[in-house]
Design a protein around this motif. Structure first.
Motif, short mmCIF file in Angstrom:
data_model
loop_
_atom_site.label_atom_id
_atom_site.label_comp_id
_atom_site.label_asym_id
_atom_site.label_seq_id
_atom_site.Cartn_x
_atom_site.Cartn_y
_atom_site.Cartn_z
N ASN A 170 0.93 -1.01 -0.17
CA ASN A 170 0.06 -0.05 0.04
C ASN A 170 0.77 1.24 0.07
OD1 ASN A 170 -2.31 -1.46 0.06
ND2 ASN A 170 -2.33 -1.34 2.42
N SER A 171 1.87 1.35 0.84
CA SER A 171 2.53 2.62 1.19
C SER A 171 3.86 2.74 0.42
CB SER A 171 2.89 2.60 2.68
OG SER A 171 1.73 2.49 3.32
N CYS A 175 5.96 4.11 -4.42
CA CYS A 175 6.28 5.30 -4.18
C CYS A 175 7.51 5.81 -4.69
CB CYS A 175 6.29 5.81 -2.81
SG CYS A 175 7.38 5.12 -1.78
N GLY A 346 -2.07 2.82 6.11
CA GLY A 346 -0.88 2.75 5.23
C GLY A 346 -1.51 3.17 3.68
N ARG A 347 -2.64 3.55 3.46
CA ARG A 347 -3.21 3.89 2.46
C ARG A 347 -3.12 5.44 2.42
NH1 ARG A 347 -5.38 -0.25 -0.42
NH2 ARG A 347 -5.85 -2.04 0.60
N SER A 348 -3.09 6.10 3.65
CA SER A 348 -3.30 7.52 3.73
C SER A 348 -2.08 8.20 2.75
CB SER A 348 -2.80 7.88 5.18
OG SER A 348 -2.47 9.18 5.28
N VAL A 351 0.79 9.38 4.77
CA VAL A 351 1.84 8.48 5.20
C VAL A 351 2.63 8.07 4.19
CG1 VAL A 351 2.02 6.10 6.06
CG2 VAL A 351 0.19 7.69 7.06
N VAL A 352 2.12 7.86 3.02
CA VAL A 352 3.04 7.40 2.04
C VAL A 352 3.85 8.62 1.55
CG1 VAL A 352 2.72 6.70 -0.68
CG2 VAL A 352 1.01 5.97 0.98
N CYS A 356 8.02 7.89 2.12
CA CYS A 356 8.99 7.86 1.10
C CYS A 356 9.96 8.99 1.12
CB CYS A 356 8.35 7.73 -0.19
SG CYS A 356 7.24 6.44 -0.36
#
Length: 377
Positions: A170-171, A175, A346-348, A351-352, A356
């Motif tokens: 997800n994260s 990225c 983790g999909r926010s 957050v991503v 990264c």
């Protein structure tokens, strides 16, 4: 009041309310735990392959097993478990490595590093390795950046591996960041008591002890050029490790840790004794805290702390405290649902994006160390 003195209708109402509360408590303080681990032939699975959603496919779909779980030109594939008996196929990029550190017995003797079991994901399967293989890889291969992720409460080993890989998917997988050495730190946090609050307190206290084992693990790496991530009680493991490490003489190590924690559930004793001075920790360069105001699990955790800690001090207060410039609190309430799940957090986008950025920062610092070593040679 004697229960027999209640009117029948009142007694029935109280029983219904009690039943509802029991159902709610079975969910509260858990990391979106697996509702049904058993698989039947008719279970519908949602599979994600190379970023594409193949919809509802049953287990009898004629997949080539070597394609589903193995290694190819596009990296390796691994099947992970999801809620309600579903599975999710995830691709690990060929430039990335995935490791597992099982510390499921370390809370008994946190200073005994021999209790840590190390594995590496190879061709979609976990292969046993020596801990030295991981630490040497981190020290000698600076073309990859290292991130260690710690899971939260009510998570067994199978669920820990699956949820961590799903967080990667997800994260981290897509990225803009350098090649990654993703390390999953798994500790014993599955349910041990039927009553949720007493069970949570056991794991909350244990997370502090596991933090000491986590510190022992970090002590085997030759530098601090890595990102430490934690979810829920996993955040407590990370913070405890940082506090423990600062008490030791680790001046020979270069750099500072970067820390990112999501939906942190903090132990009441730790918040009273150690949390207030955490921003002044010289081993931590910066700490990013991601919170949702609608997360009921975090609310219950804070309520438990208020009952035992009169100061009501929690991690979100650190940004305005002494040394608070080293802590950033990100309110992502509008970006996630109320679900207390790393799959949710983790999909926010925040957050991503931030994780990264941190990986890129740590990578550049690691490259500087590598360059200095080459210059010395």
């Amino acid at each position: 009041m004697n229960i027999t003195s209640l009117k029948p209708r009142t007694w029935i109402s109280h029983s219904i309310i009690a039943g509802i509360l029991c159902l709610v408590n079975s969910y509260v303080l858990a990391e979106d735990y697996l509702l049904n681990e058993s698989k039947s032939e008719n279970v519908k699975s949602t599979l994600t392959l190379a970023g594409r959603d193949f919809g509802n496919l049953d287990n009898e779909t004629h997949w080539n097993s070597k394609l589903v779980q193995g290694e190819g030109e596009d990296g390796q594939w691994i099947e992970t478990i999801d809620t309600r008996g579903r599975t999710r196929i995830i691709q690990v990029c060929p430039r990335d490595d995935v490791w597992l550190i099982s510390a499921r017995h370390s809370h008994c003797q946190p200073g005994d590093v021999s209790l840590l079991e190390c594995s590496r994901l190879v061709n979609g399967c976990w292969q046993s390795e020596d801990l030295a293989d991981l630490t040497n890889d981190h020290a000698n291969d600076k073309t990859k950046v290292t991130m260690i992720y710690v899971h939260g409460n009510r998570t067994d080993l199978k669920w820990a591996k699956s949820r961590a890989i799903q967080f990667y998917d997800n994260s981290l997988r897509n990225c803009d960041r350098p090649p990654l050495r993703f390390v999953v730190f798994a500790w014993k946090s599955e349910a041990e008591k039927a009553r949720v609050i007493p069970d949570y307190k056991i794991k909350s206290n244990r997370s502090v002890m596991v933090g000491k084992a986590f510190c022992e693990l970090l002590d085997h790496f030759d530098d601090r050029k890595m990102l430490l991530g934690g979810f829920s009680l996993g955040a407590q493991v990370v913070l405890s490790a940082m506090s423990e490490a600062e008490l030791r003489d680790m001046s020979s190590k270069t750099g500072q840790y970067q820390v990112a924690v999501m939906a942190p559930a903090i132990n009441s004793e730790f918040s009273r004794a150690s949390l207030a001075i955490y921003p002044q920790n010289t081993l931590v360069r910066h700490t990013d805290v991601f919170v949702s105001r609608d997360d009921c699990v975090v609310k219950v955790s804070e309520a438990i702390n208020r009952r035992t800690n009169a100061s009501c001090f929690n991690i979100t207060d650190l940004s305005g405290y002494q040394g608070g410039e080293s802590v950033s609190v990100h309110d992502i309430t509008c970006e996630v649902t109320r679900r207390h799940s790393i799959d949710n957090y983790g999909r926010s986008p925040s957050v991503v994006s931030r994780v990264c950025d941190l990986l890129n920062e740590v990578f550049q610092e690691g490259q500087a160390i590598s360059g200095n070593r080459d210059a010395v040679k």
